[in-house]
Design a protein around this motif. Structure first.
Motif, PDB file in Angstrom:
ATOM      1  N   PRO A 266      11.992  53.809  54.634  1.00 39.65           N
ATOM      2  CA  PRO A 266      10.766  54.239  55.310  1.00 39.65           C
ATOM      3  C   PRO A 266      11.086  55.031  56.575  1.00 39.65           C
ATOM      4  O   PRO A 266      11.012  54.514  57.677  1.00 39.65           O
TER       5      PRO A 266
ATOM      6  N   ARG B  38      11.071  59.311  58.248  1.00 34.17           N
ATOM      7  CA  ARG B  38      10.178  60.466  58.307  1.00 34.17           C
ATOM      8  C   ARG B  38      10.537  61.460  57.211  1.00 34.17           C
ATOM      9  O   ARG B  38      11.704  61.794  57.011  1.00 34.17           O
TER      10      ARG B  38
ATOM     11  N   ARG C 246       6.422  52.955  47.786  1.00 32.62           N
ATOM     12  CA  ARG C 246       5.612  51.765  47.479  1.00 32.62           C
ATOM     13  C   ARG C 246       6.149  51.012  46.276  1.00 32.62           C
ATOM     14  O   ARG C 246       6.241  49.793  46.276  1.00 32.62           O
TER      15      ARG C 246
ATOM     16  N   LYS D  36       5.241  46.839  48.160  1.00 31.96           N
ATOM     17  CA  LYS D  36       4.184  46.665  49.163  1.00 31.96           C
ATOM     18  C   LYS D  36       4.049  47.959  49.964  1.00 31.96           C
ATOM     19  O   LYS D  36       4.894  48.852  49.868  1.00 31.96           O
ATOM     20  N   PRO D  37       2.998  48.079  50.763  1.00 34.27           N
ATOM     21  CA  PRO D  37       2.856  49.281  51.591  1.00 34.27           C
ATOM     22  C   PRO D  37       4.045  49.452  52.534  1.00 34.27           C
ATOM     23  O   PRO D  37       4.597  48.469  53.031  1.00 34.27           O
ATOM     24  N   VAL D  38       4.436  50.690  52.752  1.00 31.89           N
ATOM     25  CA  VAL D  38       5.601  50.995  53.579  1.00 31.89           C
ATOM     26  C   VAL D  38       5.161  51.861  54.761  1.00 31.89           C
ATOM     27  O   VAL D  38       4.332  52.750  54.602  1.00 31.89           O
ATOM     28  N   ALA D  39       5.709  51.582  55.915  1.00 36.89           N
ATOM     29  CA  ALA D  39       5.361  52.337  57.117  1.00 36.89           C
ATOM     30  C   ALA D  39       6.260  53.561  57.267  1.00 36.89           C
ATOM     31  O   ALA D  39       7.088  53.638  58.167  1.00 36.89           O
ATOM     32  N   ALA D  40       6.113  54.519  56.379  1.00 39.70           N
ATOM     33  CA  ALA D  40       6.871  55.761  56.473  1.00 39.70           C
ATOM     34  C   ALA D  40       5.953  56.846  57.012  1.00 39.70           C
ATOM     35  O   ALA D  40       4.743  56.803  56.836  1.00 39.70           O
ATOM     36  N   GLU D  41       6.538  57.823  57.677  1.00 39.23           N
ATOM     37  CA  GLU D  41       5.770  58.967  58.161  1.00 39.23           C
ATOM     38  C   GLU D  41       6.058  60.155  57.255  1.00 39.23           C
ATOM     39  O   GLU D  41       7.202  60.566  57.104  1.00 39.23           O
TER      40      GLU D  41
END
Length: 72
Positions: A27, A29, A49, A54-59
């Motif tokens: 995750p 940028r 994902r 699960k949801p991933v906090a990637a930009e």
């Protein structure tokens, strides 16, 4: 570097190959230049994902010279 064949504009539906070559697993940028409607970016998000479950906090940032392409 991506295989030369992926740089040929005459090829259609290269998104799966670009995502596979990018191998999104962390995750971090991601920058999608000339991203059009964001097809590659959406596929990168889905790959992240599906690998984590699960949801991933990637930009993920999509840029395109044509503003109407980004309006999806």
């Amino acid at each position: 570097m991506l295989p030369r064949a992926l740089h040929m504009p005459s090829l259609m539906h290269t998104s799966p190959y670009v995502v596979r070559a990018a191998d999104p697993s962390d995750p971090v940028r991601y920058l999608d230049m000339a991203g059009g409607t964001g097809d590659v970016s959406f596929r990168i998000a889905e790959a992240l994902r599906s690998r984590s479950g699960k949801p991933v906090a990637a930009e993920i940032v999509v840029s395109d010279i044509n503003p109407s392409m980004l309006g999806v």
